[in-house]
Design a protein around this motif. Structure first.
Motif, PDB file in Angstrom:
ATOM      1  N   CYS A  96     -28.165 -31.000   1.586  1.00  0.00           N
ATOM      2  CA  CYS A  96     -28.439 -31.122   3.024  1.00  0.00           C
ATOM      3  C   CYS A  96     -29.929 -31.369   3.278  1.00  0.00           C
ATOM      4  O   CYS A  96     -30.306 -31.879   4.330  1.00  0.00           O
ATOM      5  CB  CYS A  96     -27.994 -29.851   3.736  1.00  0.00           C
ATOM      6  SG  CYS A  96     -26.387 -29.272   3.143  1.00  0.00           S
TER       7      CYS A  96
ATOM      8  N   GLU B 109     -26.442 -24.117   0.629  1.00  0.00           N
ATOM      9  CA  GLU B 109     -25.340 -23.276   1.103  1.00  0.00           C
ATOM     10  C   GLU B 109     -24.053 -23.472   0.309  1.00  0.00           C
ATOM     11  O   GLU B 109     -23.355 -22.511  -0.007  1.00  0.00           O
ATOM     12  CB  GLU B 109     -25.080 -23.606   2.580  1.00  0.00           C
ATOM     13  CG  GLU B 109     -24.103 -22.702   3.285  1.00  0.00           C
ATOM     14  CD  GLU B 109     -24.633 -21.291   3.464  1.00  0.00           C
ATOM     15  OE1 GLU B 109     -25.857 -21.113   3.548  1.00  0.00           O
ATOM     16  OE2 GLU B 109     -23.808 -20.363   3.507  1.00  0.00           O
ATOM     17  N   THR B 110     -23.750 -24.720  -0.011  1.00  0.00           N
ATOM     18  CA  THR B 110     -22.471 -24.994  -0.677  1.00  0.00           C
ATOM     19  C   THR B 110     -22.566 -24.868  -2.191  1.00  0.00           C
ATOM     20  O   THR B 110     -21.569 -25.055  -2.890  1.00  0.00           O
ATOM     21  CB  THR B 110     -22.019 -26.434  -0.358  1.00  0.00           C
ATOM     22  OG1 THR B 110     -23.109 -27.322  -0.647  1.00  0.00           O
ATOM     23  CG2 THR B 110     -21.607 -26.579   1.092  1.00  0.00           C
TER      24      THR B 110
ATOM     25  N   CYS C 168     -30.609 -27.007   5.799  1.00  0.00           N
ATOM     26  CA  CYS C 168     -29.395 -26.307   5.412  1.00  0.00           C
ATOM     27  C   CYS C 168     -29.470 -24.855   5.906  1.00  0.00           C
ATOM     28  O   CYS C 168     -30.550 -24.263   6.005  1.00  0.00           O
ATOM     29  CB  CYS C 168     -29.202 -26.375   3.904  1.00  0.00           C
ATOM     30  SG  CYS C 168     -27.560 -25.851   3.382  1.00  0.00           S
TER      31      CYS C 168
ATOM     32  N   VAL D 150     -27.589 -32.554   7.005  1.00  0.00           N
ATOM     33  CA  VAL D 150     -26.840 -31.286   7.061  1.00  0.00           C
ATOM     34  C   VAL D 150     -25.434 -31.556   7.599  1.00  0.00           C
ATOM     35  O   VAL D 150     -25.136 -32.653   8.077  1.00  0.00           O
ATOM     36  CB  VAL D 150     -27.560 -30.245   7.954  1.00  0.00           C
ATOM     37  CG1 VAL D 150     -28.950 -29.932   7.420  1.00  0.00           C
ATOM     38  CG2 VAL D 150     -27.630 -30.704   9.413  1.00  0.00           C
TER      39      VAL D 150
HETATM   40 FE1  FES Z   1     -25.966 -27.314   4.156  1.00  0.00          FE
HETATM   41 FE2  FES Z   1     -23.826 -27.193   5.897  1.00  0.00          FE
HETATM   42  S1  FES Z   1     -23.903 -26.762   3.795  1.00  0.00           S
HETATM   43  S2  FES Z   1     -25.876 -27.632   6.264  1.00  0.00           S
END
Ligand code: FES
Length: 569
Positions: A53, A85-86, A121, A193
Motif C-alpha cells: 500500500c 497490514e496484509t 497503510c 492503499v
Molecule cells: Fe494496506 Fe488496506 S492493507 S491499506
C-alpha cells in the motif's frame, strides 16, 4: 538565515562536531549552502515492498523534495519501520507503537526542523502521527492515496469488503475456487492503499478533517498525477510551517479531534479510528474519551463507499472528496487551525460535488445516523463499540444465547463444525484477542458466520470480542470490549449458553448472569500465560493500555519537546 533554528545545533557549529555532522552529509553531494541555516525538512518514509500500500511513496518523496528545494529548504529523506497490514503476523497493530517510537526517536535524534510524514497503510498513518506529535516539530502528512477501483468480470470490486463476501460465497458453495483466485488479480490493480473506506482511507480522511494534510489528500488515487503535485505543494508548505513555527500541538486540539469524529461518521469510517484517535490524543495531551465519539452518532452517512455503501475511493475523489464532506458538515465543524494556518472551514470553500450519489447531502443521506455507538454494561465496563452503518438494523437491539470461542485457534478449529449448536439468533463470543491477549488486538472480530448457517442464507450475526475488525469489514460486530479477557475483563467469564443483551440505541452490552455467579467464576479464573516472553512483544504486553485508552504503551503517553544537547563524539 535564522540562527536559532533547531538544525543549527547540528550543522551550524564551527567546531569538530559541526565538521563531523556536515562532512558526512556531504558524501551525498550536498553543497555548502545546504547547511547555511535554511530549514531542514525530514521526509519520514514508510516505503516498503512489504507494505504494498505504501510502495508508491518513493516517487511521492521526490515530489516533496522538489517543493522543499523550491521553497528554500533542504529535504532529507529517512526510512522508518513500515507496517504492511496484509503481510505481518500476528498483526500490524502489535507494531503501531513501535513505529511511533521509531518515528519519535528518529525525528528527535536528527537535525531537522520540520517533518513530512509519508504513510498510508492502516497503522502507518497513526503510528507516524503519534511519533511526530510526541516531538512536536512542524509536521504535515502526505498519504499514499488509494488504489484504482478493483475490476473483475465487468464489475467494480473493493479491497477487503469483497474478499469477505467472496470467501463467504466460496464457503456457501456459490463461488468456485477458480473464480475466487482469479478475483485476486483484478482487486489490486495499482499502487496505493485499499480503495474501500477501510482504515487507511478513513485515517487519511480524518487527517484531512483534522487539518494535518493539505486539502484533497485523502482521496486522490495513488497513481493520479495530481497526488505528485500535492506532494510538491506539501514540500513547499512545510518550509513555510517551519518559518511560522506551526506545530502539531497548534493543530491537534480537542476541536480538531471532534472534527475527526464528525467526519468519521459522515464517511462511514473504520472502527479502528477510535483506538488511533484516542492514542494520538494521549500524545498531545487532549482529553478524549470514548464518550466523545457519541457526538458522531447523529451525523448521517454521506459517503456512499464500501463497506457501508457501494462505491470506491476513486469515485469519491472524482465526486469531490473530503472538501465536499467538510462543506456538508458546515456549521457542525468546530473552529480548528490547519497546516495552512487558517481555519478548517477554508478546506471546504468553493468545493463542488460532481456526483450526488457518491457524496450525499445532509438533506438526502445514505443513512440517517452513522456514527459509532459506544456500548457499556457489565460485559464491557470500560466500553465497547459497534458500527451501525455496517450492521444489520434488526440485530442492533437483540438478546440471545452466547456461543463462546476461547481463542482464535478454537474458532478456526470449530466454526465450520456441522454440529455447532448455533442459530442465527446466537451471539458468537471470541476471547483472547485484545491488546495483551493475542497480542496486538488483531482484526479478527468479524468472525466468519458458521458454515451451516451460511448455507441457510444467514449473512450476519452478532459477534462480540475484545478484537478489532478491518475497516473494510461489515456486520453487527461488537468490538474493543474493555477490559479484554486477558486483562481479567468480564469477557473472560462468559460461558456458552449465557444470555447477552445488546442495545445499540441505549448503549448497552450486558451479560445476563447474576453477580454471585460471576464472582464465583472470577475466583476460579486464571490468566493465560503470555504468548511472547521476549523483545518488543514482551515490552508491549507489559505496558500496553486497554482499547478505551487507545492501546498505546503507558510510558509513551504525552510528549517530550526538550532539546537534545549531548553529542555522540
Ligand atoms: Fe494496506 Fe488496506 S492493507 S491499506
Amino acid at each position: 538565515m535564522t540562527t536559532d533554528r533547531r538544525n543549527r545545533g547540528w550543522y551550524g557549529k564551527l567546531d569538530r562536531d559541526g565538521f563531523i555532522h556536515r562532512s558526512w552529509m556531504k558524501n551525498q553531494g550536498f553543497p555548502d549552502h545546504a547547511f547555511d541555516g535554511r530549514p531542514i525538512i525530514g521526509i519520514c518514509n514508510t516505503w516498503s515492498e512489504l507494505t504494498p500500500c505504501n510502495s508508491g511513496l518513493r516517487e511521492l518523496a521526490e515530489g516533496v523534495k522538489r517543493g522543499v528545494w523550491e521553497a528554500g529548504g533542504f529535504p532529507v529523506e529517512f526510512p522508518v519501520m513500515s507496517l504492511g497490514e496484509t503481510q505481518m503476523k500476528p498483526t500490524a497493530m502489535l507494531f503501531r507503537n513501535l513505529l511511533a517510537m521509531d518515528v519519535e526517536e528518529s525525528i528527535r535524534a536528527y537535525g531537522m526542523d520540520g517533518v513530512v510524514l509519508l504513510g498510508g497503510c492502516d497503522k502507518t498513518t497513526p503510528g507516524q502521527l503519534m511519533g511526530a506529535a510526541s516531538v512536536d516539530l512542524p509536521s504535515i502528512v502526505v498519504s499514499s492515496g488509494p488504489m484504482l477501483n478493483g475490476k473483475w468480470q465487468g464489475k467494480d470490486i473493493g479491497s477487503g469488503t469483497d474478499v469477505w463476501k467472496f470467501s463467504e460465497a466460496v464457503r456457501a458453495g456459490e463461488m468456485t475456487l477458480q473464480d475466487f483466485m482469479a478475483a485476486e488479480s483484478g482487486m489490486s490493480r495499482s499502487k496505493g492503499v485499499c480503495m474501500t473506506m477501510g482504515t487507511a482511507s478513513t485515517m487519511a480522511s480524518l487527517v484531512e478533517a483534522m487539518g494535518m494534510s493539505l486539502p484533497t489528500n485523502a482521496a486522490l488515487p495513488a497513481v493520479d498525477a495530481r497526488r505528485m503535485a500535492l506532494a510538491h505543494l506539501t514540500g513547499k508548505r512545510i518550509v513555510e510551517m517551519v518559518e511560522e513555527d506551526l506545530k502539531p500541538s497548534d493543530i491537534l486540539t480537542k476541536e480538531a479531534f471532534e472534527n475527526a469524529i464528525l467526519a468519521n461518521a459522515a464517511v462511514g469510517g473504520s472502527t479502528n479510528a477510535v483506538v488511533h484517535l484516542l492514542a494520538l490524543a494521549g500524545r498531545v495531551g487532549v482529553d478524549l474519551s470514548l464518550e466523545d465519539f457519541e457526538i458522531g452518532s447523529e451525523i448521517p452517512l454521506l459517503v456512499n463507499c464500501m463497506p457501508s455503501g457501494k462505491y470506491l475511493m476513486e469515485d469519491f475523489c472524482y465526486a469531490g472528496g473530503m472538501p465536499v464532506v467538510l462543506q456538508e458538515l458546515g456549521d457542525r465543524l468546530r473552529k480548528a487551525r490547519t497546516v495552512l494556518g487558517g481555519d478548517i472551514a477554508a478546506y471546504a470553500e468553493g468545493a463542488e460535488c460532481w456526483n450526488r450519489d457518491v457524496i450525499r447531502s445532509m438533506d438526502d443521506p445514505l443513512k440517517p445516523a452513522a456514527g459509532l455507538r459506544v456500548l457499556r454494561g457489565n460485559l464491557a465496563p470500560r466500553g465497547a463499540i459497534v458500527k451501525p452503518s455496517a450492521a444489520t438494523d434488526a440485530l442492533l437491539e437483540h438478546e440471545g444465547e452466547a456461543y463462546v470461542f476461547e481463542s482464535i485457534e478454537d474458532l478456526k478449529a470449530n466454526i465450520d463444525r456441522e454440529d455447532l449448536p448455533v442459530t442465527a439468533e446466537t451471539i458468537l463470543v471470541l476471547k483472547g484477542c485484545g491488546p495483551k491477549g493475542y497480542p496486538g488486538m488483531p482484526e479478527v472480530g468479524n468472525m466468519p458466520i458458521p458454515r451451516k448457517l451460511v448455507r441457510e442464507g444467514v449473512r450476519d450475526m452478532i459477534r462480540v470480542s475484545d478484537a478489532r475488525m478491518s475497516g473494510t469489514a461489515f456486520g453487527t460486530v461488537i468490538l474493543h470490549v474493555s477490559p479484554e479477557a486477558n486483562d481479567g475483563g468480564t469477557l473472560a467469564l462468559v460461558k456458552t449458553g449465557d444470555r447477552i443483551r445488546v442495545s445499540a440505541r441505549n448503549g448497552v452490552l450486558e451479560l445476563l448472569v447474576d453477580e454471585a455467579e460471576l464472582e464465583a467464576r472470577r475466583a476460579a479464573w486464571t490468566p493465560e500465560p503470555p504468548h511472547y516472553t521476549r523483545g518488543y512483544a514482551k515490552m508491549y504486553i507489559d505496558h500496553v493500555l486497554q482499547a478505551d485508552q487507545g492501546a498505546d504503551l503507558d510510558f509513551l503517553v504525552g510528549k517530550d519537546t526538550r532539546p537534545v544537547t549531548r553529542e555522540s563524539h
